[in-house]
Design a protein around this motif. Structure first.
Motif, PDB file in Angstrom:
ATOM      1  N   ARG A   1       4.009   8.528   5.623  1.00 31.21           N
ATOM      2  CA  ARG A   1       3.537   8.128   4.299  1.00 31.21           C
ATOM      3  C   ARG A   1       4.696   7.501   3.545  1.00 31.21           C
ATOM      4  NH1 ARG A   1       2.492  12.619   1.337  1.00 31.21           N
ATOM      5  NH2 ARG A   1       3.678  13.932   2.753  1.00 31.21           N
TER       6      ARG A   1
ATOM      7  N   GLY B   1       5.628   5.693  -0.185  1.00 33.56           N
ATOM      8  CA  GLY B   1       5.145   5.397  -1.537  1.00 33.56           C
ATOM      9  C   GLY B   1       5.515   6.482  -2.516  1.00 33.56           C
ATOM     10  N   LYS B   2       4.575   6.802  -3.376  1.00 32.79           N
ATOM     11  CA  LYS B   2       4.778   7.809  -4.418  1.00 32.79           C
ATOM     12  C   LYS B   2       4.678   9.205  -3.809  1.00 32.79           C
ATOM     13  CE  LYS B   2       2.794   9.259  -8.835  1.00 32.79           C
ATOM     14  NZ  LYS B   2       1.739   8.996  -9.840  1.00 32.79           N
TER      15      LYS B   2
ATOM     16  N   CYS C   1       1.425  11.065  -2.132  1.00 30.47           N
ATOM     17  CA  CYS C   1       0.381  10.079  -1.836  1.00 30.47           C
ATOM     18  C   CYS C   1      -0.304  10.412  -0.513  1.00 30.47           C
ATOM     19  CB  CYS C   1       0.959   8.669  -1.820  1.00 30.47           C
ATOM     20  SG  CYS C   1       2.103   8.329  -0.460  1.00 30.47           S
ATOM     21  N   ASN C   2      -1.484   9.807  -0.301  1.00 22.30           N
ATOM     22  CA  ASN C   2      -2.250  10.054   0.916  1.00 22.30           C
ATOM     23  C   ASN C   2      -2.704   8.722   1.527  1.00 22.30           C
ATOM     24  OD1 ASN C   2      -4.578   9.184  -0.497  1.00 22.30           O
ATOM     25  ND2 ASN C   2      -4.971  11.251  -1.220  1.00 22.30           N
TER      26      ASN C   2
ATOM     27  N   GLU D   1      -5.201   6.941   1.167  1.00 23.35           N
ATOM     28  CA  GLU D   1      -5.811   5.974   0.250  1.00 23.35           C
ATOM     29  C   GLU D   1      -4.866   5.502  -0.852  1.00 23.35           C
ATOM     30  OE1 GLU D   1      -7.725   8.991   0.864  1.00 23.35           O
ATOM     31  OE2 GLU D   1      -8.624   7.903   2.531  1.00 23.35           O
ATOM     32  N   THR D   2      -3.771   6.239  -1.072  1.00 18.09           N
ATOM     33  CA  THR D   2      -2.926   5.926  -2.237  1.00 18.09           C
ATOM     34  C   THR D   2      -1.490   5.548  -1.908  1.00 18.09           C
ATOM     35  OG1 THR D   2      -2.388   8.279  -2.549  1.00 18.09           O
ATOM     36  CG2 THR D   2      -4.318   7.416  -3.738  1.00 18.09           C
ATOM     37  N   CYS D   3      -1.029   5.791  -0.675  1.00 23.12           N
ATOM     38  CA  CYS D   3       0.341   5.403  -0.317  1.00 23.12           C
ATOM     39  C   CYS D   3       0.456   3.882  -0.258  1.00 23.12           C
ATOM     40  CB  CYS D   3       0.720   5.974   1.049  1.00 23.12           C
ATOM     41  SG  CYS D   3       1.034   7.751   1.073  1.00 23.12           S
ATOM     42  N   ASP D   4       1.655   3.368  -0.529  1.00 18.87           N
ATOM     43  CA  ASP D   4       1.890   1.932  -0.328  1.00 18.87           C
ATOM     44  C   ASP D   4       1.587   1.572   1.129  1.00 18.87           C
ATOM     45  OD1 ASP D   4       2.823   2.073  -2.903  1.00 18.87           O
ATOM     46  OD2 ASP D   4       4.909   1.598  -2.419  1.00 18.87           O
TER      47      ASP D   4
ATOM     48  N   ASP E   1      -1.484  -1.147   0.716  1.00 19.15           N
ATOM     49  CA  ASP E   1      -1.897  -1.875  -0.483  1.00 19.15           C
ATOM     50  C   ASP E   1      -1.584  -3.351  -0.285  1.00 19.15           C
ATOM     51  OD1 ASP E   1      -2.996   0.083  -2.077  1.00 19.15           O
ATOM     52  OD2 ASP E   1      -1.098   0.663  -2.961  1.00 19.15           O
TER      53      ASP E   1
ATOM     54  N   ARG F   1      -7.132  -3.089  -0.366  1.00 20.10           N
ATOM     55  CA  ARG F   1      -6.408  -2.316   0.629  1.00 20.10           C
ATOM     56  C   ARG F   1      -6.969  -2.595   2.018  1.00 20.10           C
ATOM     57  NH1 ARG F   1      -2.960   1.884  -0.046  1.00 20.10           N
ATOM     58  NH2 ARG F   1      -2.650   3.188   1.775  1.00 20.10           N
TER      59      ARG F   1
END
Length: 196
Positions: A11, A13-14, A17-18, A20-23, A42, A104
């Motif tokens: 993973r 990113g932030k 994150c998971n 669906e939400t990681c860069d 993304d 995405r």
């Protein structure tokens, strides 16, 4: 939730994150004689993973999920020649799925663990550095990745070991730089010593 248990994950990113939400997100798990990969990033263009004998681009087996102008996501096979990705017609991917939603690109595919000796396709039973990249596409063709230094696994990855590895993106790495650490040490020393 299955990361580090029934599949290995990377993973980027932030923190927290998971998929669906990681860069950038990658998972892998063994299924019989295959390895199933899931990738997402993304981007409205492409997301890829490269298998490399070192941490640098060049001489790498690359699987990319490419969003084309018709709205489809196709899984393509590339071989890095220096800094250039050359598409290889022999594609080891099967059971392919891909979707472009919420700006995405997400895909899933399987490829065999063992392959006949082939320069452009690595044997996944061996351990490799994983190169992670994503970027824009023009008319379904990949272009240069989004960031100058895409993330790379810290050490070689074995498909027989399921880990959950998080790498903070540049926005969350500020306090790990040598200058910031030196500044923190200097401020701490100043505060502990008090003012004259």
């Amino acid at each position: 939730d299955d990361c580090g248990k029934t599949k290995g994950c990377f993973r980027y990113g932030k923190p927290g994150c998971n998929a669906e939400t990681c860069d950038y997100f990658l998972s892998y798990r063994r299924i019989g004689a295959d390895v199933e990969f899931e990738l997402s990033a993304d981007t409205d263009g492409w997301v890829a993973v490269g298998f490399s004998s070192d941490k640098k681009m060049g001489g790498d087996d690359v699987m990319a999920c490419v969003h084309d102008d018709n709205g489809r996501v196709r899984i393509q096979h590339f071989y890095n020649v220096g800094q250039w990705a050359k598409e290889i017609q022999r594609n080891p991917a099967r059971d392919e799925e891909g979707v472009f939603e919420n700006n995405r690109v997400t895909c899933r595919f399987k490829r065999p663990v063992y392959v006949p000796r082939e320069e452009t396709i690595v044997d996944l039973h061996l351990s490799w550095y994983y190169l992670f990249a994503w970027g824009p596409a023009i008319q379904g063709s990949i272009t240069r990745h989004d960031i100058d230094s895409p993330p790379v696994s810290e050490r070689v990855v074995s498909i027989y070991k399921y880990e959950d590895i998080f790498m903070p993106s540049a926005a969350y790495q500020t306090f790990s730089s040598p200058f910031c650490l030196l500044l923190i040490v200097a401020l701490t020393f100043y505060l502990l010593m008090g003012t004259p």
